[in-house]
Design an enzyme around this catalytic site. Structure first.
Site: not given
Ligand code: EPZ
Length: 429
Positions: A125, A310, A402, A120, A22-23
């Site tokens: 996030r 995840d 989802r 969320c 999915k991701n």
């Molecule tokens: C991806 O989310 C995945 N989603 C998530 O899966 C997964 O948990 C996550 O990566 C970590 O592996 C998709 O790919 C659609 P991050 P993403 O940016 O890209 C912070 C699922 O269940 N952050 O690596 O949003 C953020 O808040 C989902 O399928 C900022 O502060 O994750 C988090 O604490 C849930 N500022 C950390 O970084 C930003 O601009 C890592 O998030 C971006 C992120």
């Protein structure tokens, strides 16, 4: 709304084919905005999230055709021209990853208006790293009334982008924008998740010049245009890990096919430490457990190749029946223990403090009505229910839909008693 009823106690025996990730799929779909030629994605999962993104892409001008190809489900995405560079709030808020259309829209048309995704359930996030990356590539970015207004009328320009911490989404977003920038971009402290490698492979098949994806430094030489391509989506590592944990929880012997062991190595090592038998094959793995009680083990979530956040909820479900106390540390998201109180409704003993959960294994779980709170949390309830005495009714299963394709079918085929009860259309509390 639909609910899922699970009667625990059946051992799982059989084979589960793993779907496309999915991701990965949703970022690859966004990549189709970068070319006026068709992008054909094979091994596509059919999920609520991919349908939602298809809706948004159609509004932007993409023709989206889903069909059964020779090797399974595929989607052809063709954006002859961008008819609108607006991604509205009603669609982006339903799935954060829709925000990733921003970069491709600016790269292709020089402007975009995309809603901020908002909060969320698993944490605040923010998208600050995404916006900083796009600014570094020369886009001017303004925020008004919940929308990002981005402009780069003369095109994006290659840049060095050093991420202060690892972000999967921001790394992907920067890559999606930089492929059409003038000059070279270097992304450091980049995410190394397999989905990054998949996105780079797809973009390269479309004529991009991306190297180093899957390592912490990614180099992108911008090109003037991209063309159509055919690309096969990688297997879903989270679905793989989830069914591996389901088999371990229920006991029995399940072979997972069409997937890769290296994608879930950190999980498999922990499962073996807990006492689960894992046999690795070229196209997947066999998970086996016969009656004996599992040992409690500790985990800490980390960016890839560490233990995936995840899979944290699902692993916690497994630990509810283990012998001893398991400490589970969540380091990626600040609010990702919403499954703990629901697991406790089944009889689990879990104490959460900050980013740490202590799970004291119990002898048995007992079925109860529970509520899904997010995608991975909801499937952890299904896993726990497989080993609980009696029936567990999981409500709010739209979360499950989802990200898990034909979940009831895949588990039932291995002997689990899982059935969907269609809702009466009434919203739940
Ligand atoms: C991806 O989310 C995945 N989603 C998530 O899966 C997964 O948990 C996550 O990566 C970590 O592996 C998709 O790919 C659609 P991050 P993403 O940016 O890209 C912070 C699922 O269940 N952050 O690596 O949003 C953020 O808040 C989902 O399928 C900022 O502060 O994750 C988090 O604490 C849930 N500022 C950390 O970084 C930003 O601009 C890592 O998030 C971006 C992120």
């Amino acid at each position: 709304m639909d609910r899922i009823a699970i009667t625990g106690g059946a051992r799982l025996m059989g084979e589960i084919p793993i779907s496309g990730a999915k991701n990965s799929a949703i970022k690859l779909m966004a990549a189709s905005l970068l070319t006026d030629e068709p992008l054909r994605l094979t091994n596509m999962p059919r999920l609520a999230d991919t349908r939602l993104l298809a809706r948004l892409l159609r509004r932007l001008g993409t023709e989206v055709v889903e069909q059964d190809g020779e090797n399974g489900p595929e989607t052809i995405l063709h954006t002859r021209e961008i008819v609108s560079a607006l991604a509205p709030y009603d669609l982006v808020r339903q799935m954060r990853a829709s925000f990733n259309v921003l970069g491709p829209l600016i790269a292709r048309t020089g402007h975009a208006k995309v809603s901020l995704p908002g909060g969320c359930t698993i944490g605040a996030r923010p998208v600050d790293l995404h916006l900083e990356a796009l600014r570094a590539l020369g886009a001017s970015i303004d925020l008004h009334e919940g929308y990002v207004y981005a402009q780069a009328p003369r095109g994006l320009i290659g840049a060095e982008i050093a991420f202060p911490f690892v972000s999967v989404g921001a790394t992907e977003h920067a890559m999606l924008a930089a492929v059409l920038a003038k000059g070279t971009s270097v992304l450091t402290n980049a995410a190394c998740e397999p989905e990054l490698g998949d996105l780079a492979d797809c973009l390269n098949a479309m004529g991009a010049k991306v190297s180093g994806a899957g390592t912490s430094t990614i180099v992108i030489e911008g090109v003037q245009r991209l063309h159509g391509a055919t690309h096969s989506v990688i297997p879903d590592r989270i679905e793989t890990g989830t069914y591996a944990l389901a088999a371990a929880m229920a006991g029995g012997e399940v072979r997972l096919t069409n997937t890769r062991c290296d994608f879930v190595d950190a999980l498999l090592v922990k499962m073996e430490e807990a006492g689960v038998e894992v046999t690795r094959h070229d196209d997947g793995m066999t998970i086996k457990r016969n009656g004996s009680r599992l040992r409690a083990v500790e985990i800490e979530t980390d960016p890839y190749p560490g233990f995936a956040t995840d899979l944290q909820a699902q692993f916690m479900a497994l630990m509810t029946l283990a012998d001893g106390e398991s400490v589970i540390k969540e380091t990626i998201f600040e609010n990702r223990f919403m499954h703990a109180p629901e697991l406790s409704r089944l009889g689990a003993e879990i104490a959460v403090q900050g980013g740490e959960a202590r799970v004291r294994g119990v002898e048995t779980l007992e079925g109860a009505p529970v509520m899904a709170t997010d995608l991975r949390a909801s499937v952890s309830l299904v896993i726990a229910a497989l080993a609980a005495r009696g029936e567990t009714m999981v409500s709010r299963v739209y979360h499950l839909d989802r990200g898990f394709e034909r979940l009831e079918e895949k588990l039932s085929a291995c002997g689990a008693s899982v059935r969907r009860i269609a809702g009466d259309g009434e919203p739940e509390d």
